[in-house]
Write an enzyme that holds these catalytic residues in place. Structure first.
Site, PDB file in Angstrom:
ATOM      1  N   HIS A  87       0.843  -1.198   0.000  1.00 49.50           N
ATOM      2  CA  HIS A  87       0.000   0.000   0.000  1.00 49.50           C
ATOM      3  C   HIS A  87       0.874   1.243   0.000  1.00 49.50           C
ATOM      4  O   HIS A  87       2.095   1.164   0.092  1.00 49.50           O
ATOM      5  CB  HIS A  87      -0.994  -0.017   1.156  1.00 49.50           C
ATOM      6  CG  HIS A  87      -0.396  -0.052   2.527  1.00 49.50           C
ATOM      7  ND1 HIS A  87       0.331  -1.119   3.017  1.00 49.50           N
ATOM      8  CD2 HIS A  87      -0.439   0.861   3.546  1.00 49.50           C
ATOM      9  CE1 HIS A  87       0.700  -0.889   4.260  1.00 49.50           C
ATOM     10  NE2 HIS A  87       0.250   0.318   4.599  1.00 49.50           N
ATOM     11  N   HIS A  89       1.323   3.899   1.985  1.00 50.50           N
ATOM     12  CA  HIS A  89       1.850   4.601   3.154  1.00 50.50           C
ATOM     13  C   HIS A  89       3.379   4.674   3.103  1.00 50.50           C
ATOM     14  O   HIS A  89       4.038   3.734   2.661  1.00 50.50           O
ATOM     15  CB  HIS A  89       1.383   3.937   4.445  1.00 50.50           C
ATOM     16  CG  HIS A  89      -0.076   4.154   4.720  1.00 50.50           C
ATOM     17  ND1 HIS A  89      -0.791   3.403   5.632  1.00 50.50           N
ATOM     18  CD2 HIS A  89      -0.972   5.045   4.197  1.00 50.50           C
ATOM     19  CE1 HIS A  89      -2.050   3.822   5.659  1.00 50.50           C
ATOM     20  NE2 HIS A  89      -2.183   4.804   4.808  1.00 50.50           N
ATOM     21  N   ASP A  91       5.796   4.335   5.138  1.00 51.80           N
ATOM     22  CA  ASP A  91       6.636   3.331   5.787  1.00 51.80           C
ATOM     23  C   ASP A  91       6.611   1.989   5.054  1.00 51.80           C
ATOM     24  O   ASP A  91       7.234   1.023   5.508  1.00 51.80           O
ATOM     25  CB  ASP A  91       6.260   3.150   7.256  1.00 51.80           C
ATOM     26  CG  ASP A  91       4.810   2.736   7.470  1.00 51.80           C
ATOM     27  OD1 ASP A  91       3.957   3.084   6.629  1.00 51.80           O
ATOM     28  OD2 ASP A  91       4.521   2.064   8.480  1.00 51.80           O
ATOM     29  N   HIS A  92       5.953   1.946   3.915  1.00 46.97           N
ATOM     30  CA  HIS A  92       5.956   0.756   3.065  1.00 46.97           C
ATOM     31  C   HIS A  92       6.444   1.069   1.651  1.00 46.97           C
ATOM     32  O   HIS A  92       6.981   0.184   0.983  1.00 46.97           O
ATOM     33  CB  HIS A  92       4.554   0.150   2.989  1.00 46.97           C
ATOM     34  CG  HIS A  92       4.061  -0.368   4.307  1.00 46.97           C
ATOM     35  ND1 HIS A  92       4.106  -1.708   4.651  1.00 46.97           N
ATOM     36  CD2 HIS A  92       3.537   0.284   5.376  1.00 46.97           C
ATOM     37  CE1 HIS A  92       3.624  -1.855   5.874  1.00 46.97           C
ATOM     38  NE2 HIS A  92       3.272  -0.668   6.336  1.00 46.97           N
ATOM     39  N   HIS A 143      -7.691  -1.132   5.118  1.00 46.50           N
ATOM     40  CA  HIS A 143      -6.670  -0.280   5.736  1.00 46.50           C
ATOM     41  C   HIS A 143      -6.400   0.902   4.821  1.00 46.50           C
ATOM     42  O   HIS A 143      -6.362   2.054   5.268  1.00 46.50           O
ATOM     43  CB  HIS A 143      -5.403  -1.095   5.982  1.00 46.50           C
ATOM     44  CG  HIS A 143      -4.318  -0.309   6.652  1.00 46.50           C
ATOM     45  ND1 HIS A 143      -4.394   0.104   7.967  1.00 46.50           N
ATOM     46  CD2 HIS A 143      -3.120   0.157   6.179  1.00 46.50           C
ATOM     47  CE1 HIS A 143      -3.317   0.776   8.280  1.00 46.50           C
ATOM     48  NE2 HIS A 143      -2.528   0.832   7.211  1.00 46.50           N
ATOM     49  N   ASP A 167      -0.503  -4.376   5.915  1.00 46.71           N
ATOM     50  CA  ASP A 167      -1.217  -3.934   7.109  1.00 46.71           C
ATOM     51  C   ASP A 167      -2.656  -4.436   7.122  1.00 46.71           C
ATOM     52  O   ASP A 167      -3.541  -3.795   7.693  1.00 46.71           O
ATOM     53  CB  ASP A 167      -1.187  -2.408   7.201  1.00 46.71           C
ATOM     54  CG  ASP A 167       0.181  -1.884   7.620  1.00 46.71           C
ATOM     55  OD1 ASP A 167       1.109  -2.692   7.780  1.00 46.71           O
ATOM     56  OD2 ASP A 167       0.319  -0.649   7.767  1.00 46.71           O
ATOM     57  N   HIS A 206       4.356  -5.302  10.121  1.00 43.90           N
ATOM     58  CA  HIS A 206       4.839  -4.697  11.366  1.00 43.90           C
ATOM     59  C   HIS A 206       5.009  -5.760  12.449  1.00 43.90           C
ATOM     60  O   HIS A 206       4.345  -6.797  12.433  1.00 43.90           O
ATOM     61  CB  HIS A 206       3.836  -3.654  11.884  1.00 43.90           C
ATOM     62  CG  HIS A 206       3.731  -2.429  11.056  1.00 43.90           C
ATOM     63  ND1 HIS A 206       4.505  -1.315  11.268  1.00 43.90           N
ATOM     64  CD2 HIS A 206       2.924  -2.150   9.996  1.00 43.90           C
ATOM     65  CE1 HIS A 206       4.183  -0.385  10.376  1.00 43.90           C
ATOM     66  NE2 HIS A 206       3.222  -0.874   9.598  1.00 43.90           N
TER      67      HIS A 206
END
Length: 311
Positions: A87, A89, A91-92, A143, A167, A206
């Site tokens: 996705h 975001h 942090d990905h 998400h 996520d 995570h």
């Protein structure tokens, strides 16, 4: 303890190997092995390398720290051919554009136009092939509206496949409903991911396992599998070792978000309809705070390698 692992190497990452599988070509037995390298980054994220050992070609999953990924790829002599992004975001996905600049011909796959550096937008059930490694894209919106999971297996191999869940599904938990509904997440967990082979290895985005399992204990205080897994996860955390992968079979034993029809989970939520059970669970999890047990570990990366299918 659910799963034992043996540390046999000291490098910057954690590595999980699928056991050796035979592929036949013109009656010649060829040894082909797929490995998953687990790389801890940022505060609690994971990025992954899926490696075909025979060709040394590799696929990255959610490589949010590109310089660390490139260090590993270069040091170990891998050829990075593709990136799978779950996705958009940061942090990905934030490493995609850097990797495109550094590696000519690299392809970046994902299901959302907001993903940085996207070269190939994929759709639900689309299959990709990288030599002997196969990838099926699984659309799991909730998400984020464009979230994609990736189911990965190797040709001519009876060993367990893997799924990279970003996520959407965590060990002992599920992702927040940031851009979707309980109905969507119910479909994701039961129809999309829950219908995969039960021995599928789950690699999530995570390291939330301890907090998730503490919530699971609140939901089902008498569940012995939750207690056992929480004890195991705390021991892993004490040693700065990852808790991934789990298996879908294990998740159905202790993950309350996959146990929506269980009496204890329904009693906790006060609901019986599984979608309503899920809706209440997620709201309660959003309010749940894990007590601080100790200071966070430093970010130095320990290392180990283990056989994915060995006890």
């Amino acid at each position: 303890m659910f799963r034992g692992r043996q540390s046999i190497q000291s490098v910057l990452t954690h590595q999980t190997s699928f056991s050796q599988c035979g592929a036949r070509l013109m009656r010649v037995h060829v040894r082909v092995t797929m490995k998953v390298k687990v790389i801890s980054i940022l505060e609690d994220n994971y990025m992954y390398l899926v490696i075909e050992e025979q060709s040394k070609q590799a696929i990255a999953v959610d490589p949010a720290v590109p310089h660390r990924l490139l260090e590993i790829v270069n040091r170990e002599g891998f050829t990075l051919t593709a990136v799978l992004t779950t996705h958009h975001h940061w942090d990905h996905a934030r490493g995609n554009e850097t990797l495109l600049k550094e590696i000519p011909g690299l392809r970046v796959y994902g299901g959302d136009d907001r993903i940085g550096g996207l070269t190939d937008k994929v759709t639900n059930a689309q299959e990709l092939k990288f030599n002997s490694i196969n990838v099926r894209c699984l659309f799991t919106p909730c998400h984020t509206s464009g979230h994609m999971c990736y189911f990965v297996w190797e040709d001519e191999c009876a060993d367990a496949p893997a799924v990279f869940t970003g996520d959407t599904l965590f060990i002992g938990g599920c992702g927040r409903f940031l851009e979707g509904t309980a109905e969507q997440m119910y479909h994701n967990l039961t129809q999309v991911l829950g219908s995969l082979p039960q021995d599928t290895k789950v690699f999530c985005g995570h390291e939330y396992t301890i907090k998730n399992l503490k919530f699971a204990m609140l939901v089902e205080p008498e569940n012995e599998k939750v207690k056992e897994m929480l004890s195991w996860a705390r021991a892993r955390d004490d040693d700065d070792k990852p808790t991934v992968p789990s298996t879908l079979m294990e998740e159905f034993e202790y993950n309350p978000f996959l146990r929506l029809s269980e009496e204890g989970v329904q009693r906790f939520t006060g609901k019986t309809d599984p979608i309503e059970v899920l809706r209440v669970l997620r709201k309660e999890k959003d309010k749940f705070k894990k007590p601080k047990e100790r200071l966070p570990p430093h970010h130095a990366m320990l290392a180990l390698e283990w056989g994915l299918l060995r006890p």
